[in-house]
Design a protein around this motif. Sequence first.
Motif, PDB file in Angstrom:
ATOM      1  N   TYR A 140      69.282 -50.342  68.911  1.00 17.27           N
ATOM      2  CA  TYR A 140      68.022 -49.669  69.755  1.00 17.27           C
ATOM      3  C   TYR A 140      68.344 -48.901  70.909  1.00 17.27           C
ATOM      4  O   TYR A 140      67.564 -48.144  71.522  1.00 17.27           O
ATOM      5  CB  TYR A 140      66.955 -50.670  70.099  1.00 17.27           C
ATOM      6  CG  TYR A 140      67.296 -51.876  71.034  1.00 17.27           C
ATOM      7  CD1 TYR A 140      67.828 -52.990  70.511  1.00 17.27           C
ATOM      8  CD2 TYR A 140      67.071 -51.906  72.332  1.00 17.27           C
ATOM      9  CE1 TYR A 140      68.436 -53.893  71.467  1.00 17.27           C
ATOM     10  CE2 TYR A 140      67.532 -52.558  73.189  1.00 17.27           C
ATOM     11  CZ  TYR A 140      67.934 -53.721  72.909  1.00 17.27           C
ATOM     12  OH  TYR A 140      68.479 -54.500  73.860  1.00 17.27           O
TER      13      TYR A 140
ATOM     14  N   TYR B 285      62.698 -54.227  66.555  1.00 17.45           N
ATOM     15  CA  TYR B 285      63.014 -53.141  67.433  1.00 17.45           C
ATOM     16  C   TYR B 285      62.438 -53.645  68.743  1.00 17.45           C
ATOM     17  O   TYR B 285      61.817 -54.761  68.769  1.00 17.45           O
ATOM     18  CB  TYR B 285      62.408 -51.869  67.135  1.00 17.45           C
ATOM     19  CG  TYR B 285      63.053 -50.676  67.746  1.00 17.45           C
ATOM     20  CD1 TYR B 285      64.361 -50.464  67.049  1.00 17.45           C
ATOM     21  CD2 TYR B 285      62.778 -49.772  68.557  1.00 17.45           C
ATOM     22  CE1 TYR B 285      65.098 -49.362  67.537  1.00 17.45           C
ATOM     23  CE2 TYR B 285      63.294 -48.763  69.092  1.00 17.45           C
ATOM     24  CZ  TYR B 285      64.672 -48.190  68.665  1.00 17.45           C
ATOM     25  OH  TYR B 285      65.541 -47.392  68.929  1.00 17.45           O
ATOM     26  N   ASN B 286      62.965 -53.186  70.113  1.00 15.15           N
ATOM     27  CA  ASN B 286      62.954 -53.592  71.349  1.00 15.15           C
ATOM     28  C   ASN B 286      62.032 -52.804  72.282  1.00 15.15           C
ATOM     29  O   ASN B 286      62.371 -51.467  71.926  1.00 15.15           O
ATOM     30  CB  ASN B 286      64.378 -54.073  71.737  1.00 15.15           C
ATOM     31  CG  ASN B 286      64.369 -54.337  72.829  1.00 15.15           C
ATOM     32  OD1 ASN B 286      64.063 -53.530  74.079  1.00 15.15           O
ATOM     33  ND2 ASN B 286      65.064 -55.510  73.162  1.00 15.15           N
TER      34      ASN B 286
ATOM     35  N   ILE C 125      57.505 -44.787  66.443  1.00 15.68           N
ATOM     36  CA  ILE C 125      57.997 -45.750  65.178  1.00 15.68           C
ATOM     37  C   ILE C 125      56.715 -45.905  64.166  1.00 15.68           C
ATOM     38  O   ILE C 125      56.962 -45.665  63.100  1.00 15.68           O
ATOM     39  CB  ILE C 125      58.408 -46.968  65.760  1.00 15.68           C
ATOM     40  CG1 ILE C 125      59.831 -46.927  66.523  1.00 15.68           C
ATOM     41  CG2 ILE C 125      58.608 -48.182  64.513  1.00 15.68           C
ATOM     42  CD1 ILE C 125      60.226 -48.330  67.156  1.00 15.68           C
TER      43      ILE C 125
ATOM     44  N   ASP D  86      67.327 -53.804  61.376  1.00 16.81           N
ATOM     45  CA  ASP D  86      67.669 -54.090  62.642  1.00 16.81           C
ATOM     46  C   ASP D  86      68.602 -53.076  63.145  1.00 16.81           C
ATOM     47  O   ASP D  86      69.774 -53.582  63.417  1.00 16.81           O
ATOM     48  CB  ASP D  86      68.054 -55.677  62.696  1.00 16.81           C
ATOM     49  CG  ASP D  86      68.456 -56.126  64.132  1.00 16.81           C
ATOM     50  OD1 ASP D  86      67.652 -55.558  64.937  1.00 16.81           O
ATOM     51  OD2 ASP D  86      68.963 -57.176  64.261  1.00 16.81           O
TER      52      ASP D  86
ATOM     53  N   GLY E  33      63.841 -49.662  73.636  1.00  9.50           N
ATOM     54  CA  GLY E  33      64.670 -48.920  72.682  1.00  9.50           C
ATOM     55  C   GLY E  33      64.449 -47.389  72.880  1.00  9.50           C
ATOM     56  O   GLY E  33      63.811 -46.697  73.747  1.00  9.50           O
TER      57      GLY E  33
END
Length: 358
Positions: free
Chosen positions: A233, A302-303, A313, A230, A306
């Motif tokens: 981000y 993740y957001n 990713i 985590d 980010g």
Amino acid sequence: MRYYGCKTKLLDFLSEGVTETGINHGSIFCDLFSGTTAVAKFFKQKGYTVYANDFLEFSYSFAHTYIKNNTYPSFYGLRKIIKNISGDSNKYLNIIINYLNNLDPIKGFIYNNYCPGGTKKLDSPRMYFADKNGMKIDAIRTKIQEWKDSDTIDEDEFYFLLTSLIEAVPYIANISGTYAAYLKNWDPRAFKSIELKVPIIPESKRDNRAFKEDANILIKRIYSDILYLDPPYNARQYASNYFLLELIAEGWFNGQKPKIYGKTGIRDYEKQKSAFSQKSGVLNAFNSLIKNAKTKFIILSYNNEGLMSEDEIVDILSNRGEVKIFKKPYRRYRSINQDESDKKIVFETLYFAKVYNI
Ligand SMILES: C[S@@+](CC[C@H](N)C(=O)[O-])C[C@H]1O[C@@H](n2cnc3c(N)ncnc32)[C@H](O)[C@@H]1O
């Protein structure tokens, strides 16, 4: 604790992701960016062997207290200072915490730099804490250090008390979310007296561990069954946004002189900048983390706003295994940088990779 990116509200979502692994309790769940330890505590309670890591000292204090410790410290050395420290831990821990809560306030580093009384010579006196609370933080933090330096308390006991202090600070800080700035007017919260509480340690019999390292270094020497990531981000550095918690955790003792500067008295955080919060460094850092991971499953939170895109990713994770994506909409955490009208829905995404080349 209120913390930017804290996953308390997403634990069920995360739990679904972990169920997908089919990995049983007892296996190693590593929370490599553990922050408040909300996730690490949750999986400790579920029976996993948990490793928690974060490169900030206040977060390490949480990890040491809530994750590494499975039992309450005895505080044997305090028996000569405080009466009735024996028997039921519920009782004696309350006695110790009350002792700290009732110390006489003193004018120390926090009062002198972050309270209006101590900074009245500045053009804009700082308003992070009401004078009395600043002085109480000084008294409590100084006492904890005194006990540590005289070997009256051991490391577990030190972090237990430090955690109790750090957890109490946000309830009386005159801020909106993070410590990057103080409010220009007093929030009524700031006038409540700071009150430490006894930290609750989740039950476990496992060999849980706490680390304070850069994730990219630690990853090279640990093995886990589930690696939970985590990372930050966006470009907001945690070390600057939470500098006051970090300062209180690290202290200002034994010749340590925190370098502070500017209008807010921010502490120098040059050595604690995260590559994950820098556009220029994030892809390299993430790539190297994933390449070095020795684990069966990787789960990344993740957001969608980010620094790394979904495609980037997936590209990186695909080098280690098949990737699945789960999404959940949630309301964003509001901070001083956002105004009332900014209520956009943000997606929290879980990337899930079953690693095929450990
Ligand atoms: C999104 S927060 C984690 C929140 C956490 N899951 C929780 O529920 O509280 C990201 C954390 O990563 C830590 N961090 C950032 N870069 C790091 C690095 N390179 N190594 C270790 N920790 C790092 C920050 O200090 C911060 O606490």
